[in-house]
Design a protein around this motif. Sequence first.
Motif, PDB file in Angstrom:
ATOM      1  N   ALA A 227      -6.576  -7.737 -12.021  1.00  0.00           N
ATOM      2  CA  ALA A 227      -7.779  -8.564 -11.976  1.00  0.00           C
ATOM      3  C   ALA A 227      -8.479  -8.440 -10.625  1.00  0.00           C
ATOM      4  O   ALA A 227      -9.711  -8.419 -10.549  1.00  0.00           O
ATOM      5  CB  ALA A 227      -7.417 -10.019 -12.253  1.00  0.00           C
ATOM      6  N   TYR A 228      -7.690  -8.342  -9.557  1.00  0.00           N
ATOM      7  CA  TYR A 228      -8.258  -8.176  -8.217  1.00  0.00           C
ATOM      8  C   TYR A 228      -9.054  -6.874  -8.139  1.00  0.00           C
ATOM      9  O   TYR A 228     -10.193  -6.851  -7.665  1.00  0.00           O
ATOM     10  CB  TYR A 228      -7.139  -8.168  -7.174  1.00  0.00           C
ATOM     11  CG  TYR A 228      -7.616  -7.956  -5.753  1.00  0.00           C
ATOM     12  CD1 TYR A 228      -7.927  -9.029  -4.939  1.00  0.00           C
ATOM     13  CD2 TYR A 228      -7.758  -6.668  -5.230  1.00  0.00           C
ATOM     14  CE1 TYR A 228      -8.373  -8.840  -3.638  1.00  0.00           C
ATOM     15  CE2 TYR A 228      -8.203  -6.464  -3.934  1.00  0.00           C
ATOM     16  CZ  TYR A 228      -8.508  -7.550  -3.143  1.00  0.00           C
ATOM     17  OH  TYR A 228      -8.956  -7.356  -1.856  1.00  0.00           O
ATOM     18  N   ARG A 229      -8.449  -5.800  -8.621  1.00  0.00           N
ATOM     19  CA  ARG A 229      -9.111  -4.497  -8.528  1.00  0.00           C
ATOM     20  C   ARG A 229     -10.422  -4.479  -9.322  1.00  0.00           C
ATOM     21  O   ARG A 229     -11.403  -3.865  -8.911  1.00  0.00           O
ATOM     22  CB  ARG A 229      -8.178  -3.399  -9.023  1.00  0.00           C
ATOM     23  CG  ARG A 229      -8.752  -2.001  -8.847  1.00  0.00           C
ATOM     24  CD  ARG A 229      -7.711  -0.933  -9.031  1.00  0.00           C
ATOM     25  NE  ARG A 229      -8.245   0.373  -8.690  1.00  0.00           N
ATOM     26  CZ  ARG A 229      -7.530   1.485  -8.616  1.00  0.00           C
ATOM     27  NH1 ARG A 229      -6.223   1.431  -8.855  1.00  0.00           N
ATOM     28  NH2 ARG A 229      -8.091   2.643  -8.315  1.00  0.00           N
ATOM     29  N   LYS A 230     -10.454  -5.183 -10.429  1.00  0.00           N
ATOM     30  CA  LYS A 230     -11.660  -5.227 -11.257  1.00  0.00           C
ATOM     31  C   LYS A 230     -12.777  -6.006 -10.576  1.00  0.00           C
ATOM     32  O   LYS A 230     -13.958  -5.613 -10.650  1.00  0.00           O
ATOM     33  CB  LYS A 230     -11.322  -5.861 -12.611  1.00  0.00           C
ATOM     34  CG  LYS A 230     -12.501  -5.970 -13.561  1.00  0.00           C
ATOM     35  CD  LYS A 230     -12.076  -6.597 -14.883  1.00  0.00           C
ATOM     36  CE  LYS A 230     -13.272  -6.741 -15.834  1.00  0.00           C
ATOM     37  NZ  LYS A 230     -12.872  -7.382 -17.124  1.00  0.00           N
TER      38      LYS A 230
ATOM     39  N   GLY B 194      -5.173  -9.268  -2.270  1.00  0.00           N
ATOM     40  CA  GLY B 194      -4.977  -8.124  -3.146  1.00  0.00           C
ATOM     41  C   GLY B 194      -4.985  -6.833  -2.375  1.00  0.00           C
ATOM     42  O   GLY B 194      -5.553  -6.743  -1.278  1.00  0.00           O
ATOM     43  N   MET B 195      -4.318  -5.827  -2.924  1.00  0.00           N
ATOM     44  CA  MET B 195      -4.306  -4.509  -2.301  1.00  0.00           C
ATOM     45  C   MET B 195      -3.929  -3.459  -3.332  1.00  0.00           C
ATOM     46  O   MET B 195      -3.242  -3.735  -4.313  1.00  0.00           O
ATOM     47  CB  MET B 195      -3.336  -4.472  -1.115  1.00  0.00           C
ATOM     48  CG  MET B 195      -1.905  -4.787  -1.455  1.00  0.00           C
ATOM     49  SD  MET B 195      -0.862  -4.973   0.005  1.00  0.00           S
ATOM     50  CE  MET B 195      -1.381  -6.578   0.615  1.00  0.00           C
ATOM     51  N   TYR B 196      -4.425  -2.240  -3.101  1.00  0.00           N
ATOM     52  CA  TYR B 196      -4.090  -1.095  -3.934  1.00  0.00           C
ATOM     53  C   TYR B 196      -4.509   0.149  -3.167  1.00  0.00           C
ATOM     54  O   TYR B 196      -5.216   0.067  -2.157  1.00  0.00           O
ATOM     55  CB  TYR B 196      -4.791  -1.168  -5.304  1.00  0.00           C
ATOM     56  CG  TYR B 196      -6.286  -1.338  -5.248  1.00  0.00           C
ATOM     57  CD1 TYR B 196      -7.153  -0.244  -5.317  1.00  0.00           C
ATOM     58  CD2 TYR B 196      -6.856  -2.614  -5.131  1.00  0.00           C
ATOM     59  CE1 TYR B 196      -8.529  -0.410  -5.268  1.00  0.00           C
ATOM     60  CE2 TYR B 196      -8.231  -2.775  -5.083  1.00  0.00           C
ATOM     61  CZ  TYR B 196      -9.069  -1.673  -5.149  1.00  0.00           C
ATOM     62  OH  TYR B 196     -10.429  -1.828  -5.107  1.00  0.00           O
ATOM     63  N   ALA B 197      -4.057   1.306  -3.606  1.00  0.00           N
ATOM     64  CA  ALA B 197      -4.421   2.555  -2.946  1.00  0.00           C
ATOM     65  C   ALA B 197      -4.539   3.667  -3.982  1.00  0.00           C
ATOM     66  O   ALA B 197      -3.682   3.759  -4.869  1.00  0.00           O
ATOM     67  CB  ALA B 197      -3.379   2.926  -1.885  1.00  0.00           C
ATOM     68  N   PRO B 198      -5.561   4.556  -3.887  1.00  0.00           N
ATOM     69  CA  PRO B 198      -6.703   4.441  -2.977  1.00  0.00           C
ATOM     70  C   PRO B 198      -7.377   3.088  -3.164  1.00  0.00           C
ATOM     71  O   PRO B 198      -7.504   2.608  -4.280  1.00  0.00           O
ATOM     72  CB  PRO B 198      -7.612   5.588  -3.388  1.00  0.00           C
ATOM     73  CG  PRO B 198      -6.720   6.555  -4.103  1.00  0.00           C
ATOM     74  CD  PRO B 198      -5.686   5.706  -4.785  1.00  0.00           C
ATOM     75  N   GLY B 199      -7.816   2.518  -2.041  1.00  0.00           N
ATOM     76  CA  GLY B 199      -8.147   1.105  -2.048  1.00  0.00           C
ATOM     77  C   GLY B 199      -9.611   0.761  -2.001  1.00  0.00           C
ATOM     78  O   GLY B 199     -10.501   1.601  -2.180  1.00  0.00           O
TER      79      GLY B 199
END
Length: 369
Positions: free
Chosen positions: A87-90, A125-130
């Motif tokens: 949900a964060y990435r969206k 929130g975090m993700y990579a590639p970010g």
Amino acid sequence: MKSYLCAIGTANPPHAFPQQQIADFMAEALQLNEQDTRKLKALYRVSGIDQRHSALSDYGRQNGNYEFYPNTPGLEPFPTVGDRMQAYRKAALPLSVEAAQECLAQVPDIDTSQITHLITVSCTGMYAPGLDIELVEALGLSTQVQRTCIYFMGCYAAFNALKTADTICRADAHARVLIVCTELCTLHFQKHPESDHLVSNSLFADGAAAVLVSPQPLSSLSLRVDAFHCDLAPSGHKDMAWHIHDFGFEMTLSSYVPALIKQGIGQLTQSLLQKLNLKLEEIELFAIHPGGRKILEVIEQALGLTSKDNRHAYQVLRQFGNMSSATVLFVLQSLWKELQPTRHEAPILSFAFGPGLTLESMLLSVHYV
């Protein structure tokens, strides 16, 4: 060489809910009895918040008509960290782009290809590639822009981003630093009945803020960065914390935090003002992070301020709640809109607080050209 805040932009998700409507959701989600529901609603009434924004529509819904949370008693199975990060990435990118575009629109002479550094800030929130790489693409920044990510520092993280930008600008006369703080706190609702969690659920909200920092003023009005000062109150180590658990990021915000801030704010202020040989009575402009109504009140008591002095913080708290790192930039934007040329060189005192217990302070000056 100095650095200047040349523009500030903000954005919020489309879902805005009255505080008491969120209280209704919480009471149902926590399966509270009538007596505890009354107590919860009383807590929300005295929060100083009228409404909050969320990336989720569920906080305005009841009776199991949810989109993110399960439509079951107790919301089981409760969303996992993976669900929340999805949900964060969206939601994070469009919100960040909106804040950045509002910021950059205020300095039309600066093309996005001229941005030399990008600093992204988040603790939700975090993700990579970010998000940083996605912003490069979405905003049309140079692929060679230098990227820095500041994660998991909580409500004071915008100060660390500004310190980083200030250091860059002092070293590079051609630097153009874009800071983007994006927080989706409401993704991390925890259905625990303990008072710390009830307080956290009553305060936090979603928002993004962007600021452009340069070694030179880029518009008629800017805010010059004059000094920073940071301190720790180790006795509050356990009173404000942020942990990753299986079902989201769990925020601890104990009732002792306002008292700890009240104890430390006087020395923090004195140490900061000594760097520029200023006295507190010389300052009339304040941008204080509204961590909560009680925090604002104890700072006023400790420093001899009035609620009018603190009006920008109260206004942001009332309209938006606590959006973690983005919030103090909302307060600065509110103050910015009120400034007039007669305020040239007037000092601005700013504070923010976070896990540790960390106490951050900053002195700015109004600058007109």
